[in-house]
Design an enzyme around this catalytic site. Structure first.
Site, mmCIF file in Angstrom:
data_model
loop_
_atom_site.group_PDB
_atom_site.id
_atom_site.type_symbol
_atom_site.label_atom_id
_atom_site.label_comp_id
_atom_site.label_asym_id
_atom_site.label_seq_id
_atom_site.Cartn_x
_atom_site.Cartn_y
_atom_site.Cartn_z
ATOM 1 N N ARG A 107 20.372 53.896 33.998
ATOM 2 C CA ARG A 107 19.673 53.978 35.296
ATOM 3 C C ARG A 107 20.649 53.459 36.337
ATOM 4 O O ARG A 107 21.107 52.321 36.250
ATOM 5 C CB ARG A 107 18.402 53.126 35.277
ATOM 6 C CG ARG A 107 17.848 52.891 36.685
ATOM 7 C CD ARG A 107 16.481 52.278 36.703
ATOM 8 N NE ARG A 107 15.490 53.235 36.251
ATOM 9 C CZ ARG A 107 14.165 53.080 36.413
ATOM 10 N NH1 ARG A 107 13.702 52.002 37.031
ATOM 11 N NH2 ARG A 107 13.341 53.992 35.968
ATOM 12 N N HIS A 134 14.778 61.989 38.263
ATOM 13 C CA HIS A 134 14.183 61.112 37.231
ATOM 14 C C HIS A 134 13.579 62.014 36.131
ATOM 15 O O HIS A 134 12.366 62.127 35.988
ATOM 16 C CB HIS A 134 13.102 60.249 37.885
ATOM 17 C CG HIS A 134 12.639 59.084 37.054
ATOM 18 N ND1 HIS A 134 13.223 58.742 35.842
ATOM 19 C CD2 HIS A 134 11.647 58.176 37.257
ATOM 20 C CE1 HIS A 134 12.609 57.679 35.353
ATOM 21 N NE2 HIS A 134 11.653 57.314 36.187
ATOM 22 N N GLN A 137 10.873 60.886 33.334
ATOM 23 C CA GLN A 137 9.526 60.705 33.863
ATOM 24 C C GLN A 137 8.761 62.024 33.870
ATOM 25 O O GLN A 137 7.600 62.095 33.461
ATOM 26 C CB GLN A 137 9.606 60.159 35.302
ATOM 27 C CG GLN A 137 8.259 59.964 35.959
ATOM 28 C CD GLN A 137 7.450 58.875 35.291
ATOM 29 O OE1 GLN A 137 7.943 57.767 35.114
ATOM 30 N NE2 GLN A 137 6.225 59.168 34.896
ATOM 31 N N ASP A 225 4.006 58.918 44.884
ATOM 32 C CA ASP A 225 5.010 57.938 44.449
ATOM 33 C C ASP A 225 5.188 56.958 45.594
ATOM 34 O O ASP A 225 4.706 57.189 46.712
ATOM 35 C CB ASP A 225 6.331 58.659 44.102
ATOM 36 C CG ASP A 225 7.366 57.723 43.457
ATOM 37 O OD1 ASP A 225 6.997 56.615 43.006
ATOM 38 O OD2 ASP A 225 8.558 58.112 43.395
ATOM 39 N N CYS A 266 4.064 57.847 38.936
ATOM 40 C CA CYS A 266 4.974 57.385 37.872
ATOM 41 C C CYS A 266 4.940 55.877 37.697
ATOM 42 O O CYS A 266 5.364 55.373 36.660
ATOM 43 C CB CYS A 266 6.395 57.869 38.143
ATOM 44 S SG CYS A 266 7.157 57.132 39.598
ATOM 45 N N ARG A 294 5.903 58.159 28.336
ATOM 46 C CA ARG A 294 7.343 57.918 28.449
ATOM 47 C C ARG A 294 7.910 57.617 27.067
ATOM 48 O O ARG A 294 8.969 58.107 26.687
ATOM 49 C CB ARG A 294 7.613 56.726 29.389
ATOM 50 C CG ARG A 294 7.261 56.946 30.851
ATOM 51 C CD ARG A 294 8.143 57.958 31.513
ATOM 52 N NE ARG A 294 9.543 57.586 31.452
ATOM 53 C CZ ARG A 294 10.142 56.714 32.279
ATOM 54 N NH1 ARG A 294 9.472 56.171 33.272
ATOM 55 N NH2 ARG A 294 11.439 56.441 32.158
HETATM 56 N N1 CP Z 1 8.293 55.043 36.262
HETATM 57 C C1 CP Z 1 9.360 54.285 35.999
HETATM 58 O O1 CP Z 1 10.470 54.761 35.752
HETATM 59 O O2 CP Z 1 9.100 52.947 35.999
HETATM 60 P P1 CP Z 1 10.152 51.760 35.904
HETATM 61 O O3 CP Z 1 10.908 51.723 37.213
HETATM 62 O O4 CP Z 1 9.320 50.531 35.692
HETATM 63 O O5 CP Z 1 11.078 52.026 34.762
HETATM 64 N N1 NVA Z 2 11.024 56.878 43.511
HETATM 65 C C1 NVA Z 2 11.002 55.613 42.818
HETATM 66 C C2 NVA Z 2 10.679 55.814 41.381
HETATM 67 C C3 NVA Z 2 10.588 54.557 40.560
HETATM 68 C C4 NVA Z 2 10.318 54.803 39.121
HETATM 69 C C5 NVA Z 2 12.335 54.904 42.992
HETATM 70 O O1 NVA Z 2 13.384 55.537 42.845
HETATM 71 O O2 NVA Z 2 12.318 53.706 43.314
#
Ligand code: CP
Ligand code: NVA
Length: 308
Positions: A107, A134, A137, A225, A266, A294
């Site tokens: 990530r 992502h 997800q 989101d 998400c 997930r």
């Molecule tokens: N939805 C998601 O990716 O959550 P986290 O940021 O907690 O991993």
């Molecule tokens: N759009 C959000 C998703 C988190 C899982 C971010 O990137 O912070």
């Protein structure tokens, strides 16, 4: 090398077989006691590096638990604690990690970092979120939709709010799985043109409708989101909140969608900002199924990457 970098970069047949496997993996665990290992310990002897340059609850825990359930081990690494955060190149990091571990999940911020890691790794790399996409997800989200409502092909998915990284992967999935998308949000936060064009190039309809009530008419799925993502500057927060408030998913907005429309987020959510608690905890909501899925979807993704 079989990387899982993005939904639009993965063959639709492979995406479908990953979802089928995820369903089988989930069913095989049904009825087993919590904490039990999977019957087939396919990752026995495998070590998976999980690299986080941004915070995470779901991605971190679901990958870690998924690997352990399959008999493997994980190394949890944060960018800032590695030499990566102190000047070592991503390419060198990729080459070194590949000598130790069997799979890398990352990530990170810039998509270029993910791509450079994948280019130089000799083990599979999985995208656990970048500023742009992502994909894990949305694999879980398609699995969740189909568990509740059957095939997603031909359905209408409405994205509300910021056309961000999660929205981008939904647009990729629209193209690959054959569903239609409507984006409703302010013009300044429209999704990138390339994401929309990908979905359209595969024959999916993508519309931009500024009025959220018109947008959700006939929706099979309404998605929200956070209004401010991890990579967004906090200085934009107030402006974004003012721009996005009309796009909040509340019971009134949901009442304009199909009566059996699902609601997804998400997570993490800012309750009563992008969506009200009444919707998040209400009859349309499948947010915790998404979070659970997930785990199952990513186990299938890891097995696909490793050919197991
Ligand atoms: N939805 C998601 O990716 O959550 P986290 O940021 O907690 O991993
Ligand atoms: N759009 C959000 C998703 C988190 C899982 C971010 O990137 O912070």
């Amino acid at each position: 090398m079989t990387h899982f970098l993005d939904i639009h970069k993965t063959d639709p047949q492979d995406l479908r077989s990953i979802l089928d496997a995820a369903g089988r993996i989930k069913n095989a665990r049904a009825g087993r006691t919590k904490g039990a290992k999977d019957g087939d310990q396919v990752l026995d002897g495998y070590i998976v590096a999980l690299i986080f340059e941004k915070p995470s609850t779901r991605t971190r825990v679901s990958f870690d638990v998924g690997v352990r359930q399959m008999g493997g081990e994980t190394l949890l690494l944060t960018g800032s604690e590695m030499q990566l955060g102190h000047g070592e190149t991503i390419a060198d990091t990729a080459r070194v990690l590949s000598r130790y571990v069997d799979l890398i999940m990352i990530r990170t911020f810039e998509e270029e970092a993910l791509l450079e890691l994948a280019d130089h790794a000799s083990v599979p790399v999985i995208n656990g979120l970048t500023n742009r996409t992502h994909p894990c997800q949305i694999m879980a989200d398609v699995l969740t939709f189909e568990e509740h409502r059957g095939p997603i092909k031909g359905k209408k998915v409405v994205w509300t709010g910021d056309g961000n990284n999660v929205c981008a992967s939904f647009l990729h999935a629209a193209g690959q799985f054959g569903f239609d998308m409507v984006f409703t949000g302010p013009e300044t936060l429209d999704p990138e043109r390339s994401f929309i064009e990908f979905a359209r190039s595969k024959g999916s309809s993508v519309e931009i409708v500024r009025d959220p009530f018109k947008a959700v008419e006939g929706a099979d799925l309404v998605v929200a989101d956070t209004w401010v993502s991890m990579h967004d500057s906090q200085t934009t927060k107030e402006r974004r909140h003012n721009q996005l408030r009309p796009y909040q998913v509340n019971e009134e907005l949901m009442s304009h969608a199909k009566p059996d429309a699902l609601f997804m987020h998400c997570l993490p959510a800012h309750r009563d900002e992008e969506a009200t608690s009444a919707v998040m905890d209400g009859p349309h909501s499948v947010i915790f199924d998404e979070a659970e899925n997930r785990l199952h979807a990513q186990k299938a993704i890891m097995r696909w990457c490793l050919g197991l």
